[in-house]
Design an enzyme around this catalytic site. Structure first.
Site, PDB file in Angstrom:
ATOM      1  N   THR A 115      -2.323  -8.815  10.765  1.00  0.00           N
ATOM      2  CA  THR A 115      -0.973  -8.566  11.288  1.00  0.00           C
ATOM      3  C   THR A 115      -0.695  -7.090  11.545  1.00  0.00           C
ATOM      4  OG1 THR A 115      -0.016  -8.440   9.066  1.00  0.00           O
ATOM      5  CG2 THR A 115      -0.035 -10.599  10.146  1.00  0.00           C
ATOM      6  N   SER A 127      -2.829   2.635   4.055  1.00  0.00           N
ATOM      7  CA  SER A 127      -1.922   1.753   4.783  1.00  0.00           C
ATOM      8  C   SER A 127      -2.358   1.696   6.241  1.00  0.00           C
ATOM      9  CB  SER A 127      -0.483   2.272   4.685  1.00  0.00           C
ATOM     10  OG  SER A 127       0.359   1.626   5.626  1.00  0.00           O
ATOM     11  N   SER A 128      -2.827   0.522   6.656  1.00  0.00           N
ATOM     12  CA  SER A 128      -3.331   0.362   8.018  1.00  0.00           C
ATOM     13  C   SER A 128      -2.258   0.658   9.055  1.00  0.00           C
ATOM     14  CB  SER A 128      -3.864  -1.067   8.207  1.00  0.00           C
ATOM     15  OG  SER A 128      -4.276  -1.291   9.537  1.00  0.00           O
ATOM     16  N   ASN A 129      -1.047   0.137   8.845  1.00  0.00           N
ATOM     17  CA  ASN A 129      -0.007   0.333   9.862  1.00  0.00           C
ATOM     18  C   ASN A 129       0.451   1.783   9.926  1.00  0.00           C
ATOM     19  OD1 ASN A 129       2.975   0.504   8.578  1.00  0.00           O
ATOM     20  ND2 ASN A 129       1.742  -0.833   7.293  1.00  0.00           N
ATOM     21  N   HIS A 149     -10.177  -4.771   4.378  1.00  0.00           N
ATOM     22  CA  HIS A 149      -8.728  -4.719   4.185  1.00  0.00           C
ATOM     23  C   HIS A 149      -8.295  -5.932   3.374  1.00  0.00           C
ATOM     24  CE1 HIS A 149      -4.410  -4.865   5.132  1.00  0.00           C
ATOM     25  NE2 HIS A 149      -4.508  -3.574   5.391  1.00  0.00           N
ATOM     26  N   SER A 183       5.440   0.167   4.579  1.00  0.00           N
ATOM     27  CA  SER A 183       5.468   0.110   3.121  1.00  0.00           C
ATOM     28  C   SER A 183       5.973   1.410   2.499  1.00  0.00           C
ATOM     29  CB  SER A 183       4.077  -0.228   2.578  1.00  0.00           C
ATOM     30  OG  SER A 183       3.103   0.649   3.105  1.00  0.00           O
ATOM     31  N   HIS A 195      -0.320  -8.887   0.802  1.00  0.00           N
ATOM     32  CA  HIS A 195      -1.432  -9.032   1.747  1.00  0.00           C
ATOM     33  C   HIS A 195      -2.058 -10.418   1.731  1.00  0.00           C
ATOM     34  CE1 HIS A 195      -1.225  -4.825   0.207  1.00  0.00           C
ATOM     35  NE2 HIS A 195      -1.128  -4.596   1.492  1.00  0.00           N
ATOM     36  N   HIS A 254       0.822  -1.201   0.000  1.00  0.00           N
ATOM     37  CA  HIS A 254       0.000   0.000   0.000  1.00  0.00           C
ATOM     38  C   HIS A 254       0.864   1.262   0.000  1.00  0.00           C
ATOM     39  CE1 HIS A 254      -3.768  -2.233   1.654  1.00  0.00           C
ATOM     40  NE2 HIS A 254      -3.722  -2.224   0.334  1.00  0.00           N
ATOM     41  N   GLU A 298      -5.726  -7.823   3.438  1.00  0.00           N
ATOM     42  CA  GLU A 298      -5.238  -8.967   4.214  1.00  0.00           C
ATOM     43  C   GLU A 298      -6.392  -9.747   4.834  1.00  0.00           C
ATOM     44  OE1 GLU A 298      -2.838  -9.881   8.338  1.00  0.00           O
ATOM     45  OE2 GLU A 298      -2.231  -8.103   7.202  1.00  0.00           O
TER      46      GLU A 298
END
Length: 323
Positions: free
Chosen positions: A171, A229-231, A131, A273, A81, A48, A133
Site C-alpha cells: 500500500t 518508513s517507506s512512505n 518490508h 506515521s 503492517h 514505523h 507489510e
C-alpha cells in the site's frame, strides 16, 4: 540579539502526517493499556516511527520481535503492517488474546490476493522485499507469490506469458512506480488482472500529490519521518525528482542550517506515521536559524476513520456497563 534576517516562508503540505490506519493502530495500543493495564505486548513496531514507539513504551507497551518473547495469556497487538496467518495461528495456539491493528487497507490487499488465488491465477506482489507489510501479505495468501519491485523484475519472472496473472500491491508504494510495473506485467503477459492504481492507499496517494504541489512552491523540501518508513522515504524522493533539494529528518534535531542558505520558502511535510508534534519541532528548529512565516497549502481534506477491533469494542462496552 534580534534576528534581522529576511523571514523564511514555511509552507505546510496538506494533508501530512498521521493517516487513519496509523491513528487506529496507536489508539488500539492506548485503549488496550487503559482497559487491561500494562503491560500490553506489541509484535514489531506498531508503526514505523521511534517517537511513537517510545511514547507507547513509556505508557507500558512492550515491543517484541517474536511471539516467543510474549508470556502466555498476555494481551498481544499485531502492528499496522499486518502479519502472516502462521503468526495468528501461533498466537492462538499459545492462548494469547489478540488485538489486530492491521490497517484495513492492508487487509483489503490480503482479501484481494486470496480471491485471485482461488480463481487459479498466479499472484504477483508489487512491493519491497523485507518490508513488514510485504512479509505479512505473502503469509496471508495460500498460494505461491512472486515479488517484484521494478519492470526489470517483471522481465525476469520465470513464468510463461500465457499464465493468467493477478497482481496486488504494497500500500505504501508510489503510484507512479506501481504504474510502471503494472504496465510491464501487461506487456509481458496475455491475461493480467488487478486493482486499479486508484486503489492504492488513499493516504499514500494524497501525501504524494501534496508533496508535488509543495515542491513547486519551495526552494527546499523537508520530510518528517523515520528512515525505515517507506512512505516517508518516497516523499523525499518525489521532492528530489521535482528538482528541489529534499531531506528526511526524524525531528527538529535533524535540520541543518546550511539547507536554508539562499532559500525563500521551505516546504514541510510528514509521512503517514509521523505525529504533528515532530513537524512543530522542525518549525522550531528552523526558527532558530531564520525568522519564519508559516502557512498551509490547500489540499485534500481527509475524514476517513476506521473502527476498533471487535474484542476491544466489547471490552469497552463491558467496562462502561460496569461503571
Amino acid at each position: 540579539m534580534p534576528n534581522h534576517q529576511q523571514s523564511l516562508k514555511i509552507l505546510l503540505a496538506s494533508p501530512r502526517g498521521f493517516c487513519a490506519g496509523v491513528v487506529r493502530a496507536i489508539d488500539i495500543v492506548e485503549q488496550a493499556l487503559d482497559l487491561y493495564g500494562p503491560p500490553v505486548y506489541v509484535r514489531h513496531e506498531i508503526v514505523h516511527n521511534r517517537h511513537v514507539v517510545d511514547k507507547l513504551r513509556r505508557k507500558g507497551a512492550i515491543f517484541v520481535e517474536e511471539l516467543s518473547e510474549i508470556p502466555e495469556g498476555s494481551n498481544t497487538v499485531f502492528s499496522a503492517h499486518g502479519v502472516a496467518r502462521s503468526v495468528v495461528a501461533d498466537a492462538k495456539a499459545r492462548g494469547l488474546p489478540i488485538l489486530d491493528a492491521t490497517c484495513p487497507l492492508v487487509t483489503k490487499v490480503h482479501v484481494q490476493g486470496r480471491r485471485y488465488a482461488r480463481a487459479g491465477r498466479t499472484i504477483v506482489l508489487i512491493g519491497h522485499a523485507g518490508h513488514a507489510e510485504v512479509i505479512g501479505t505473502m503469509g496471508q495468501i495460500d498460494a505461491p507469490i512472486h515479488l517484484v519491485s521494478t519492470p526489470e523484475d517483471v522481465a525476469a519472472l520465470p513464468l510463461d506469458p500465457s499464465v493468467p496473472i493477478a497482481y496486488v500491491t504494497q500500500t505504501t508504494l508510489s503510484v507512479d512506480d506501481t504504474r510502471t510495473v503494472i504496465v510491464a506485467l501487461q506487456e509481458r503477459f496475455d491475461d493480467v488482472v488487478g486493482p486499479d492504481v486508484a486503489d492504492i492507499c488513499y493516504a499514500t496517494q494524497n501525501r504524494q500529490t501534496a508533496v508535488r504541489d509543495l515542491a513547486k512552491a519551495s526552494d527546499v523540501v523537508i520530510v518528517v519521518g523515520a528512515r525505515n518508513s517507506s512512505n516517508s522515504s518516497r516523499l523525499r524522493e518525489i521532492g528530489e525528482e521535482m528538482g528541489v533539494p529534499s531531506y528526511l529528518v526524524d525531528d527538529g534535531d535533524g535540520v541543518r542550517a546550511e539547507w536554508l542558505d539562499g532559500a525563500n520558502a521551505v516546504g514541510l511535510t510528514a509521512g503517514a506515521s509521523a505525529p504533528d508534534e515532530l513537524v512543530e519541532s522542525v518549525i522550531t528548529a528552523i526558527a532558530r536559524v531564520r525568522p519564519v512565516e508559516v502557512s498551509n497549502l490547500d489540499g485534500v481534506e481527509e475524514n476517513l476513520t476506521f473502527s476498533m477491533p471487535p474484542p476491544l469494542r466489547r471490552a469497552r462496552a463491558a467496562a462502561a456497563a460496569a461503571e
